[in-house]
Enzyme design. Structure first.
Site, PDB file in Angstrom:
ATOM      1  N   ASP A 177       0.887  -1.171   0.000  1.00 22.45           N
ATOM      2  CA  ASP A 177       0.000   0.000   0.000  1.00 22.45           C
ATOM      3  C   ASP A 177       0.922   1.218   0.000  1.00 22.45           C
ATOM      4  OD1 ASP A 177      -1.654   2.109   0.579  1.00 22.45           O
ATOM      5  OD2 ASP A 177      -2.234   1.401   2.570  1.00 22.45           O
TER       6      ASP A 177
ATOM      7  N   LYS B  10       2.867  11.303  -3.535  1.00 19.86           N
ATOM      8  CA  LYS B  10       1.817  10.617  -4.291  1.00 19.86           C
ATOM      9  C   LYS B  10       0.863  11.615  -4.953  1.00 19.86           C
ATOM     10  CE  LYS B  10      -1.673   7.064  -3.358  1.00 19.86           C
ATOM     11  NZ  LYS B  10      -2.067   6.081  -2.337  1.00 19.86           N
TER      12      LYS B  10
ATOM     13  N   GLU C 104      -7.143   0.574  -4.212  1.00 23.52           N
ATOM     14  CA  GLU C 104      -7.097   0.486  -2.750  1.00 23.52           C
ATOM     15  C   GLU C 104      -8.413   0.003  -2.134  1.00 23.52           C
ATOM     16  OE1 GLU C 104      -5.568   4.362  -1.770  1.00 23.52           O
ATOM     17  OE2 GLU C 104      -3.645   3.865  -2.670  1.00 23.52           O
TER      18      GLU C 104
ATOM     19  N   ASP D  52     -12.968   5.477   1.573  1.00 26.87           N
ATOM     20  CA  ASP D  52     -11.525   5.462   1.823  1.00 26.87           C
ATOM     21  C   ASP D  52     -10.960   6.881   1.776  1.00 26.87           C
ATOM     22  OD1 ASP D  52      -8.802   5.113   1.808  1.00 26.87           O
ATOM     23  OD2 ASP D  52      -8.732   3.752   0.106  1.00 26.87           O
TER      24      ASP D  52
END
Ligand code: AMP
Length: 580
Positions: free
Chosen positions: A8, A70, A147, A169
Site C-alpha cells: 500500500d 503521491k 485500494e 476510503d
C-alpha cells in the site's frame, strides 16, 4: 519465484504485507513499526533518507525533504536537488525500495515481485507512474490494484457472506469510494468514484492556516514565509488533528517557532474540536457527491448497502464518521484496521497471482472483478470527447473503432486519447497522442484502420492498430509528457541503485540532535515557569547548563553530525535534564 509482497503505497504512510500460510500478515519495518512514513529526504552529503529517519529530520531540512509525493504522481512535477532533477516516480521508487528491503529482511530472501495498490480514482498517467516507480525500485509489478478493492478483499476474507458494501476510503491525500458486491467467492466492484486531491493533508493545512493567521494577529509576523517554521507547524497540526479525534481540545506548543530582529517567538495555542470541524466542514462535505455518484452508477440506493467499511487514517476524524453515518443512514463498520487492510488485500492478490496460496483455502478461491474509474475517449471535431469505454466498465476490457482519412492521399492520422467524464476534451485528462502512419495512399475515406483500445487488469490503457486493407499491424506508442520512457526508467533504476543510503548510525545522531533540542526547549519553559520557585543557585546552574547546550547546538551542522558531536549533545542534554 520469491514470495509476492502486497504494497500500500500511501500518501502519508506505506505498508507492506505478505501471505503466511493462508493468511496475509503485515511486515514490521526495520525500525519496528507496521507502517513506514512516505517521506524521502536528501541530507547535505547528498545521501538519501527514507521513512522515519526522513520524517524526523524534516523540520531542520525542509527544502530537501519530500512529503506526500503521491499527490504529484502522473504529473510533470519535478524538483531539483544538488543538480539532480527528481521525478515523483523516482521519489516513490525510493519508498518502494525501503519496503522491498524490509520485506526481504523479514522473509530472509530477496523479494522481487509485488502487487501495488493505487486509489481507485487514479487515471492512466498516475497508474503508469506507479508501475514505473516499481520498475525503478527493481520490482516486478505483477498487478496494480485499487485500494478500496484491496480493502474489500481483506474484508471479504473475514466477512464472506453475500453482501453489498460501500468502501469509504479517506487517506492522506486521496479520497475513493467504491460500491462492491461480495458473493460466495467473487468480489465484484460495481462502481467507483472519488477525488484525487482530497485527504488528511488538507485537514492539516486548515489548522496550519488558522495558526498562521492567529500568530499574525498576535505578533504581526507571517510564519508562512518561514519554511522551517511551516514544517514544524504541519507536524504539530497533524498531531493536534489526531488528538482531536479522541479529545475535544488540543494544545499546540511550539517554542522558538521563529526569530525576528534578535527576538525569539513561541507559538502557544489551542484548538477545540468544534473549531476544527468548522475549519474543515467543506472538506468533509466534498466527499458526499462521490458517494452519491458511486451509488447511482451501481444502480443502488443507500438502503441496498449492507455495510459501510471505513478505510484510510482520516476516517478516524469524528466529523467524517458522523457525515458517513448521516448520508448512509447506518453505523459504519469498524472491524477492519484502516491503516493495514489495503496492504493485506494486496498480499492476498499477490499470493493468488504467484500461486502461493494454500490450495482450496478461501483466499485462493476469491475472484476479483474491478472496474475502470474514468471513461476513455478520443477527440473528435470541435474538441468533443467521443466515448469509447464508459467509466465503471469491468476490466480488462477492449473496444475497437475504425478510422479512416479525411483528405485524399493522406498517409497518416493523429489521434488524441483522453480520460474523464466531461463533454469537451479540454476539461479531461490528455493521456497522450499517437499517430497512425504508413497508411496506403488512397482517396479520402477509403483506408480502413481498426484501432483497439484496451484497458488491462491494472487499469492501464494500451492501444494497437491494424490496417484492414493490408492486414498489417501498426505499432503505436502513446506519448505523453508526464510518462517516462523505458530509457528514462532504466537510467533512474541505475541511479537509485548506485545512490548510497545513509548508514544506520546517522539515525542515532539525528535522534541525539532532536533530543538535545527538546531538552533545551523544555528547560527554557521550566525555567520561566519556576522562576519564582527555584532558588538562586539552582537557577544559576540551569542557566549555565542551558548556555552550554545552546552553544553546542548552534555549532552543530546537521550534515556534519558524527559520533563525537552526538555523544557531546547527549551528555549536555542529560546534564540539563537532571538539573531541571
Ligand atoms: P493513510 O493514507 O490511510 O495512511 O492515512 C493517512 C492520513 O490519516 C494522514 O493524513 C493522517 O494524519 C491521518 N490520520 C491518521 N490517524 C489519524 C487520527 N487518529 N485522526 C485523524 N487523522 C488521522
Amino acid at each position: 519465484m520469491s514470495k509476492v509482497i502486497g504494497i500500500d503505497l500511501g500518501t502519508t504512510n506505506s505498508c507492506v504485507a505478505v501471505i503466511e500460510g493462508d493468511k496475509p500478515v503485515v511486515i514490521t519495518n526495520k525500525e519496528g513499526y507496521r507502517t513506514t512514513p512516505s517521506v524521502v529526504a536528501f541530507d547535505k552529503n547528498k545521501e538519501r533518507l527514507v521513512g522515519d529517519l526522513a520524517k524526523r529530520q524534516a523540520a531542520i531540512n525542509p527544502d530537501r525533504t519530500f512529503f506526500s509525493i503521491k499527490r504529484h504522481m502522473g504529473s510533470s512535477f519535478t524538483k531539483k536537488i544538488d543538480q539532480k532533477v527528481y521525478t515523483p516516480q523516482e521519489i516513490s521508487a525510493y519508498i518502494l525500495m525501503k519496503l522491498k528491503e524490509d520485506a526481504s529482511n523479514y522473509l530472509g530472501e530477496e523479494v522481487t515481485d509485488a502487487v501495488i495498490t493505487v486509489p481507485a480514482y487514479f487515471n492512466d498517467a498516475q497508474r503508469t507512474a506507479t508501475k514505473d516507480a516499481g520498475k525503478i525500485a527493481g520490482l516486478n509489478v505483477l498487478r496494480i490494484i485499487n485500494e478500496p478493492t484491496s480493502a474489500a478483499l481483506a474484508y471479504g476474507l473475514d466477512n464472506g457472506q453475500s453482501q453489498k458494501i460501500l468502501v469509504y476510503d479517506l487517506g492522506g491525500g486521496t479520497f475513493d469510494v467504491s460500491v462492491i458486491e461480495i458473493d460466495d467467492n467473487t468480489i465484484e466492484v460495481l462502481a467507483t468514484s472519488g477525488d484525487n486531491h482530497l485527504g488528511g493533508d488538507d485537514f492539516d493545512e486548515r489548522i496550519v492556516e488558522y495558526l498562521i493567521e492567529e500568530f499574525k494577529e498576535t505578533h504581526g509576523i507571517n510564519l508562512a514565509k518561514d519554511d522551517a517554521a511551516k514544517r514544524r507547524l504541519y507536524e504539530e497540526a497533524e498531531n493536534a488533528k489526531k488528538v482531536l479525534s479522541c479529545a475535544t481540545t488540543a494544545n499546540i506548543n511550539l517554542p522558538f517557532i521563529t526569530q525576528q530582529k534578535g527576538q525569539t517567538y513561541h507559538l502557544e495555542s489551542n484548538i477545540t474540536r468544534a473549531k476544527f470541524e468548522e475549519l474543515c466542514q467543506d472538506l468533509v462535505e466534498r466527499t458526499i457527491p462521490p458517494v452519491e455518484n458511486a451509488l447511482r452508477d451501481a444502480g443502488l440506493s443507500k438502503n441496498d448497502i449492507n455495510s459501510v467499511v471505513l478505510v484510510g487514517g482520516s476516517t478516524r476524524i469524528p466529523a467524517v464518521v458522523n457525515m458517513v453515518r448521516q448520508i448512509m443512514g447506518q453505523e459504519p463498520t469498524r472491524n477492519i484496521n484502516p491503516d493495514e487492510c489495503v496492504a493485506l488485500g494486496a498480499a492476498i492478490q499477490g499470493g493468488k497471482l504467484g500461486n502461493q496460496l494454500v490450495p482450496g483455502s478461501k483466499a485462493s478461491e476469491i475472484l476479483l472483478m474491478d472496474v475502470t474509474p474514468l471513461s476513455l475517449s478520443i477527440e473528435t471535431v470541435g474538441g468533443i470527447s467521443s466515448r469509447l469505454i464508459e467509466r465503471n466498465t469491468t476490466i480488462p476490457t477492449r473496444h475497437s473503432q475504425i478510422f479512416t482519412t479525411a483528405g485524399n492521399f493522406q498517409t497518416s492520422v493523429d489521434i488524441k486519447v483522453f480520460q474523464g467524464e466531461r463533454k469537451f476534451t479540454r476539461d479531461n485528462k490528455l493521456l497522450g497522442n499517437f499517430r497512425l502512419s504508413g497508411i496506403k495512399r488512397a482517396a479520402a475515406g477509403i483506408p480502413q484502420i481498426e484501432v483497439t483500445f484496451d484497458i488491462d487488469a491494472n487499469g492501464i490503457v494500451n492501444v494497437s492498430a491494424k490496417d484492414l486493407g493490408t492486414g498489417n499491424e501498426q505499432s503505436i506508442t502513446i506519448t505523453s509528457n508526464d510518462n517516462m520512457t523505458e530509457e528514462e526508467i532504466a537510467k533512474a533504476k541505475w541511479e537509485a541503485e548506485i545512490y548510497g543510503k545513509k548508514d544506520e548510525a546517522y539515525q542515532g545522531y539525528i535522534d541525539s540532535y532532536n533530543e538535545a533540542t527538546k531538552a533545551y526547549n523544555n528547560a527554557v519553559n521550566l525555567l520561566e515557569a519556576n522562576k519564582k520557585i527555584w532558588d538562586k543557585q539552582k537557577k544559576k546552574e540551569v542557566k549555565r547548563s542551558l548556555n552550554d547546550l545552546k552553544r553546542a547546538l548552534a555549532k552543530t551542522k546537521i550534515d556534519k553530525l558524527n559520533s563525537n558531536i552526538a555523544s557531546n549533545l547527549d551528555n549536555l542534554a542529560t546534564e540539563l535534564n537532571s538539573l531541571v
